[in-house]
Design a protein around this motif. Structure first.
Motif, PDB file in Angstrom:
ATOM      1  N   MET A  34       4.933  11.687  -3.566  1.00 34.70           N
ATOM      2  CA  MET A  34       3.518  12.037  -3.715  1.00 34.70           C
ATOM      3  C   MET A  34       2.996  11.662  -5.092  1.00 34.70           C
ATOM      4  O   MET A  34       3.739  11.697  -6.077  1.00 34.70           O
ATOM      5  N   GLY A  35       1.735  11.321  -5.137  1.00 36.21           N
ATOM      6  CA  GLY A  35       1.088  11.045  -6.412  1.00 36.21           C
ATOM      7  C   GLY A  35      -0.284  11.685  -6.460  1.00 36.21           C
ATOM      8  O   GLY A  35      -0.886  11.988  -5.424  1.00 36.21           O
ATOM      9  N   ARG A  45     -10.197   4.052 -10.740  1.00 37.04           N
ATOM     10  CA  ARG A  45      -9.224   5.089 -10.435  1.00 37.04           C
ATOM     11  C   ARG A  45      -8.022   4.948 -11.349  1.00 37.04           C
ATOM     12  O   ARG A  45      -7.572   3.828 -11.621  1.00 37.04           O
ATOM     13  N   GLU A  46      -7.503   6.064 -11.808  1.00 37.92           N
ATOM     14  CA  GLU A  46      -6.337   6.034 -12.677  1.00 37.92           C
ATOM     15  C   GLU A  46      -5.279   7.012 -12.179  1.00 37.92           C
ATOM     16  O   GLU A  46      -5.585   8.004 -11.514  1.00 37.92           O
ATOM     17  N   SER A  47      -4.051   6.712 -12.529  1.00 38.76           N
ATOM     18  CA  SER A  47      -2.961   7.590 -12.130  1.00 38.76           C
ATOM     19  C   SER A  47      -2.920   8.814 -13.028  1.00 38.76           C
ATOM     20  O   SER A  47      -3.335   8.775 -14.188  1.00 38.76           O
ATOM     21  N   LYS A 100       4.213   5.549   2.374  1.00 39.01           N
ATOM     22  CA  LYS A 100       4.625   5.315   3.750  1.00 39.01           C
ATOM     23  C   LYS A 100       6.146   5.384   3.842  1.00 39.01           C
ATOM     24  O   LYS A 100       6.705   5.924   4.786  1.00 39.01           O
ATOM     25  N   ARG A 101       6.812   4.831   2.823  1.00 42.58           N
ATOM     26  CA  ARG A 101       8.262   4.799   2.829  1.00 42.58           C
ATOM     27  C   ARG A 101       8.803   6.216   2.664  1.00 42.58           C
ATOM     28  O   ARG A 101       8.302   6.999   1.864  1.00 42.58           O
ATOM     29  N   ASP A 112      -1.027   1.220  -5.738  1.00 41.31           N
ATOM     30  CA  ASP A 112      -0.769   0.355  -4.592  1.00 41.31           C
ATOM     31  C   ASP A 112       0.575   0.653  -3.922  1.00 41.31           C
ATOM     32  O   ASP A 112       0.916   0.029  -2.920  1.00 41.31           O
ATOM     33  N   ASP A 113       1.316   1.612  -4.442  1.00 40.43           N
ATOM     34  CA  ASP A 113       2.536   2.062  -3.769  1.00 40.43           C
ATOM     35  C   ASP A 113       2.247   3.127  -2.716  1.00 40.43           C
ATOM     36  O   ASP A 113       3.145   3.523  -1.981  1.00 40.43           O
TER      37      ASP A 113
END
Length: 127
Positions: A34-35, A45-47, A100-101, A112-113
Motif C-alpha cells: 500500500m502507498g 501528485r507526490e508520494s 496489483k502484484r 506507477d507501481d
C-alpha cells in the motif's frame, strides 16, 4: 479487483494531527502493498508513504519523515496514515493505493507501481 475508500480528512490547525484510513475490499486486499500519495491544487501528485504487504517495511518522503506513520491492519483490510505536526504545506487531497502484484515485500514510493486507487480525502491545514 480491489476498491479503496479513504476517510479521516478534515480541516485542522497547524500542529494538529489526523489519522487517515483506507478501507479495502476484495479477497486479496490484505496481501497487497500500500502507498499514500497527495496532490495539492496546481501541483503534481507526490508520494507520501509506502508499506510492504505485511507492514514490516515502510518508506517515507523526506517532507514527512518523523511526522507521518503508515500502518495497516490486515485483519480489517484497512491501512492508516497517522499525520502529526501538520503544516499548511501538507494541505492536499490524500489518496491511498495498492499494487496489483501480491505479497510485495518492499515499499515503493513510485506512483506507477500502483494499480488501484481510492477517491481521496481532503486534508486542509490552516496556519
Amino acid at each position: 479487483q480491489v476498491q479503496l475508500v479513504e476517510s479521516g480528512g478534515g480541516l485542522v490547525q497547524a500542529g494538529d494531527s489526523l489519522r487517515l484510513s483506507c478501507a479495502a475490499s476484495g479477497r486479496t486486499a490484505s496481501t497487497r502493498a500500500m502507498g499514500w500519495f497527495r496532490q495539492a491544487p496546481g501541483k503534481e501528485r507526490e508520494s507520501v508513504a509506502a508499506s510492504s504487504w505485511s507492514g514490516d517495511s515502510a518508506d517515507y518522503a523526506d517532507s514527512v519523515k518523523g511526522r507521518f506513520t503508515i500502518s495497516r491492519d490486515n485483519a480489517k483490510n484497512t491501512g492508516y496514515l497517522q499525520t502529526n505536526t501538520l503544516k499548511p504545506e501538507d494541505t492536499a487531497v490524500y489518496y491511498c493505493a495498492v499494487r496489483k502484484r501480491l505479497y510485495t515485500t518492499y515499499p515503493s514510493l513510485r506512483d506507477d507501481d500502483y494499480d488501484y486507487w481510492g477517491q481521496g480525502t481532503q486534508v486542509t491545514v490552516s496556519s
